[in-house]
Design a protein around this motif. Structure first.
Motif, PDB file in Angstrom:
ATOM      1  N   GLY A 124      -2.787  -9.108   6.106  1.00  0.00           N
ATOM      2  CA  GLY A 124      -3.641  -9.325   4.936  1.00  0.00           C
ATOM      3  C   GLY A 124      -5.054  -8.818   5.149  1.00  0.00           C
ATOM      4  O   GLY A 124      -5.643  -8.170   4.277  1.00  0.00           O
ATOM      5  N   GLY A 125      -5.600  -9.077   6.336  1.00  0.00           N
ATOM      6  CA  GLY A 125      -6.957  -8.615   6.636  1.00  0.00           C
ATOM      7  C   GLY A 125      -7.053  -7.105   6.705  1.00  0.00           C
ATOM      8  O   GLY A 125      -8.025  -6.503   6.242  1.00  0.00           O
ATOM      9  N   GLU A 126      -6.015  -6.460   7.284  1.00  0.00           N
ATOM     10  CA  GLU A 126      -6.004  -4.991   7.364  1.00  0.00           C
ATOM     11  C   GLU A 126      -5.897  -4.371   5.970  1.00  0.00           C
ATOM     12  O   GLU A 126      -6.548  -3.370   5.671  1.00  0.00           O
ATOM     13  CB  GLU A 126      -4.835  -4.530   8.240  1.00  0.00           C
ATOM     14  CG  GLU A 126      -5.042  -4.801   9.720  1.00  0.00           C
ATOM     15  CD  GLU A 126      -3.799  -4.541  10.546  1.00  0.00           C
ATOM     16  OE1 GLU A 126      -3.939  -4.111  11.701  1.00  0.00           O
ATOM     17  OE2 GLU A 126      -2.672  -4.760  10.039  1.00  0.00           O
ATOM     18  N   LYS A 127      -5.085  -4.984   5.109  1.00  0.00           N
ATOM     19  CA  LYS A 127      -4.978  -4.478   3.727  1.00  0.00           C
ATOM     20  C   LYS A 127      -6.317  -4.598   3.007  1.00  0.00           C
ATOM     21  O   LYS A 127      -6.706  -3.706   2.245  1.00  0.00           O
ATOM     22  CB  LYS A 127      -3.890  -5.253   2.966  1.00  0.00           C
ATOM     23  CG  LYS A 127      -2.484  -4.872   3.356  1.00  0.00           C
ATOM     24  CD  LYS A 127      -1.470  -5.729   2.615  1.00  0.00           C
ATOM     25  CE  LYS A 127      -0.050  -5.352   3.021  1.00  0.00           C
ATOM     26  NZ  LYS A 127       0.949  -6.308   2.505  1.00  0.00           N
ATOM     27  N   THR A 128      -7.023  -5.695   3.263  1.00  0.00           N
ATOM     28  CA  THR A 128      -8.349  -5.860   2.660  1.00  0.00           C
ATOM     29  C   THR A 128      -9.280  -4.745   3.115  1.00  0.00           C
ATOM     30  O   THR A 128      -9.978  -4.122   2.303  1.00  0.00           O
ATOM     31  CB  THR A 128      -8.944  -7.227   3.040  1.00  0.00           C
ATOM     32  OG1 THR A 128      -8.146  -8.257   2.456  1.00  0.00           O
ATOM     33  CG2 THR A 128     -10.381  -7.378   2.557  1.00  0.00           C
ATOM     34  N   ARG A 129      -9.293  -4.457   4.427  1.00  0.00           N
ATOM     35  CA  ARG A 129     -10.156  -3.394   4.945  1.00  0.00           C
ATOM     36  C   ARG A 129      -9.793  -2.040   4.340  1.00  0.00           C
ATOM     37  O   ARG A 129     -10.669  -1.268   3.973  1.00  0.00           O
ATOM     38  CB  ARG A 129     -10.059  -3.323   6.473  1.00  0.00           C
ATOM     39  CG  ARG A 129     -10.872  -4.392   7.175  1.00  0.00           C
ATOM     40  CD  ARG A 129     -10.990  -4.113   8.650  1.00  0.00           C
ATOM     41  NE  ARG A 129      -9.904  -4.688   9.401  1.00  0.00           N
ATOM     42  CZ  ARG A 129      -9.076  -4.016  10.189  1.00  0.00           C
ATOM     43  NH1 ARG A 129      -9.190  -2.714  10.336  1.00  0.00           N
ATOM     44  NH2 ARG A 129      -8.127  -4.625  10.852  1.00  0.00           N
ATOM     45  N   LEU A 130      -8.482  -1.759   4.231  1.00  0.00           N
ATOM     46  CA  LEU A 130      -8.062  -0.475   3.671  1.00  0.00           C
ATOM     47  C   LEU A 130      -8.431  -0.374   2.191  1.00  0.00           C
ATOM     48  O   LEU A 130      -8.924   0.659   1.732  1.00  0.00           O
ATOM     49  CB  LEU A 130      -6.552  -0.285   3.860  1.00  0.00           C
ATOM     50  CG  LEU A 130      -5.971   0.992   3.247  1.00  0.00           C
ATOM     51  CD1 LEU A 130      -6.677   2.237   3.776  1.00  0.00           C
ATOM     52  CD2 LEU A 130      -4.464   1.070   3.503  1.00  0.00           C
ATOM     53  N   ALA A 131      -8.201  -1.434   1.444  1.00  0.00           N
ATOM     54  CA  ALA A 131      -8.531  -1.407   0.010  1.00  0.00           C
ATOM     55  C   ALA A 131     -10.018  -1.145  -0.195  1.00  0.00           C
ATOM     56  O   ALA A 131     -10.420  -0.365  -1.060  1.00  0.00           O
ATOM     57  CB  ALA A 131      -8.112  -2.722  -0.641  1.00  0.00           C
TER      58      ALA A 131
END
Length: 202
Positions: free
Chosen positions: A122-129
């Protein structure tokens, strides 16, 4: 002016979420949306992003307005594409080295760039978004709780990106650090949609 809301109203069933809200977003504005849970903050962002239609009133967009929207659910990512492909999709003018440099500043290094987005935490998806948003040509970012579910290092990078971004930002957050990074000039108080100049009591 980038976006103007005029006498906006929105209901879900019997529940009136917004009533008679008038507000504007201008170039380089820094606006915080403040209110209790269920007060219509996310709905307001979705109306600004043209992802919901108002029941009453209108949303008008200025010439050259380009919106970047960050949803808590990361529904702006292509989960079948890699991290690198997601970034290149929003900024096709970047070469591989430039894209990887940007991804590195959001803590994606080496082979991390080749992971499919669906395997990210979830945190990695936030960073990518957020990396895709600040790299796109958007001149107004609509951010819904962008620092949720982040480890401290990731949160620091996101706060730096918010602080450095040169376009307009409309932010929904419960994170005081995100508010400090935004350094808002104005506040939109939900559910009434009243506008005020920002002060620290908010």
């Amino acid at each position: 002016m980038l976006i103007h809301l005029e006498k906006l109203g929105k209901s879900f069933g019997e529940k009136i979420v917004l009533h008679d809200v008038t507000a504007s977003v201008e170039r380089e504005d820094r606006i915080g949306i403040v209110g209790q849970n269920g007060a219509g903050k996310t709905t307001t962002l979705r109306l600004l992003a043209h992802l919901e239609d108002p029941d009453t009133g209108s949303v008008e967009y200025g010439h050259g307005c380009k919106i970047g929207y960050f949803a808590q659910e990361h529904d702006t990512l292509d989960l079948d594409a890699t991290v690198l492909q997601n970034l290149i999709h929003v900024a096709p003018e970047l070469d591989d080295t430039q894209a990887r440099s940007i991804l590195g500043s959001f803590l994606f290094s080496g082979d991390d760039a080749l992971k499919p987005a669906r395997v990210l935490s979830g945190g990695e998806k936030t960073r990518l978004a957020l990396a895709t948003l600040v790299t796109s040509r958007a001149n107004v970012l609509l951010l819904d709780e962008p620092t949720n579910n982040l480890d401290p290092a990731s949160r620091d990078e996101i706060l730096k990106a918010i602080a450095k971004y040169e376009g307009a930002i409309v932010l929904v957050t419960h994170d005081e650090g995100a508010v400090e990074a935004l350094n808002p000039e104005r506040v939109l108080l939900m559910p009434d949609g009243d506008e005020d100049l920002w002060n620290d009591s908010y």
